[in-house]
Design an enzyme around this catalytic site. Structure first.
Site, PDB file in Angstrom:
ATOM      1  N   SER A  40       0.798  -1.172  -0.162  1.00 37.22           N
ATOM      2  CA  SER A  40       0.022   0.089  -0.057  1.00 37.22           C
ATOM      3  C   SER A  40       0.876   1.329   0.065  1.00 37.22           C
ATOM      4  O   SER A  40       0.435   2.336  -0.336  1.00 37.22           O
ATOM      5  CB  SER A  40      -0.925  -0.124   1.215  1.00 37.22           C
ATOM      6  OG  SER A  40      -0.062  -0.122   2.285  1.00 37.22           O
ATOM      7  N   TYR A  81      16.034  -3.449  14.241  1.00 39.05           N
ATOM      8  CA  TYR A  81      15.712  -3.535  12.994  1.00 39.05           C
ATOM      9  C   TYR A  81      16.882  -4.264  12.240  1.00 39.05           C
ATOM     10  O   TYR A  81      16.602  -5.122  11.221  1.00 39.05           O
ATOM     11  CB  TYR A  81      15.788  -2.211  12.307  1.00 39.05           C
ATOM     12  CG  TYR A  81      15.247  -2.018  10.873  1.00 39.05           C
ATOM     13  CD1 TYR A  81      13.954  -2.302  10.386  1.00 39.05           C
ATOM     14  CD2 TYR A  81      16.178  -1.818   9.774  1.00 39.05           C
ATOM     15  CE1 TYR A  81      13.507  -2.446   9.082  1.00 39.05           C
ATOM     16  CE2 TYR A  81      15.767  -2.017   8.502  1.00 39.05           C
ATOM     17  CZ  TYR A  81      14.696  -2.206   8.390  1.00 39.05           C
ATOM     18  OH  TYR A  81      14.078  -1.969   6.998  1.00 39.05           O
TER      19      TYR A  81
END
Length: 267
Positions: A11, A142
């Site tokens: 998206s 991360y």
């Protein structure tokens, strides 16, 4: 016959660029998002999928197979960022990022592998990160999730090769996307020992994203991989210094490489 492609996290950002690019090239693309919005004027189907929900994954994969009879390509792009000093970052938030970036990607792979084995063909592309090749200050969790996915990709690649399935990963550097807005940012606590330097590095990270490459470059690389008969295990897409940093880590003594990183992050 057009190849059927499943792109998670389509998206926005890199995932959106990939989904649109492949759709323009004539592929039958299914893009996923937790809250998809209808795309106008392009032959691109958006479906609801949350990589943290195995029932959601199974439902989407089954639906695509029912409609198309096959899944030729999986692009595991859904993920989230996280920043913060390890000491200050809530452990529950760390687990959430691992669940999304690592176990979410694994669960989607597990869902598509049976149909790809049946087809005796398929390509799985895991989107990792150049940050996954090194531990970066204030981005340690991360880096850890993306580094783990790199290694899992290597393992799965060998396990499924005899079934005619190709597995690889693409590690992007900094790209001009809205990833910073979707990150979990550990707050800059007033009483933190890292308050000043962490605040400075947050601004530095956002600046790197703002000046990053066009996500379309990632889409072009994905397109190339899909059309490569025997893709490599690892691809890297980023600026010269980002890719060169991986080479430097391989050839420099640990202390020297650490000093380079610390100088870069003004530690």
């Amino acid at each position: 016959m057009s190849k059927v492609v499943l792109v998670t996290g389509a998206s926005s950002g890199i995932g959106k660029a990939i989904a649109h690019f492949l759709s323009d090239k004539g592929y039958k693309v299914y893009g996923t998002s937790r809250k998809p919005q209808k795309e106008q004027n392009i032959p691109l189907s958006f479906v609801v999928l949350d990589v943290l929900d195995t029932e959601s994954i199974t439902k989407v994969v089954s639906s695509i197979i029912e409609k198309e009879g096959r899944i030729d390509v999986l692009i595991n792009n859904a993920g989230m960022g996280i920043t913060g000093p390890i000491e200050d970052t809530p452990t529950d938030e760390m687990r959430k990022v691992f669940d999304t970036n690592l176990f979410g990607a694994i669960d989607v792979m597990k869902a598509v592998l049976p149909i790809m084995r049946k087809q005796q063909s398929g390509t799985i592309i895991n989107v990792t990160s150049i940050a996954g090749y090194m531990g970066l200050p204030f981005r340690g969790m991360y880096s850890a999730t993306k580094g783990a996915l790199e290694l899992v990709t290597e393992s799965v690649r060998m396990e499924v090769k005899n079934f005619g399935i190709q597995v690889t990963n693409v590690a992007p550097g900094d790209f001009a996307t809205n990833i910073a807005a979707g990150r979990y940012h550990t707050p800059v606590y007033e009483n933190s020992a890292y308050k000043k330097i962490y605040a400075e590095n947050l601004a530095l990270m956002d600046a790197h994203v703002d000046s990053g490459m066009d996500p379309k470059e990632m889409a072009k690389t994905i397109f190339k991989i899909i059309n490569t008969k025997h893709p490599k295990g690892h691809y890297k897409v980023g600026g010269f210094m980002e890719k060169f940093s991986i080479v430097l880590k391989r050839i420099l003594p640990d202390k020297m490489y650490e000093k380079l990183l610390m100088n870069h992050y003004k530690l």
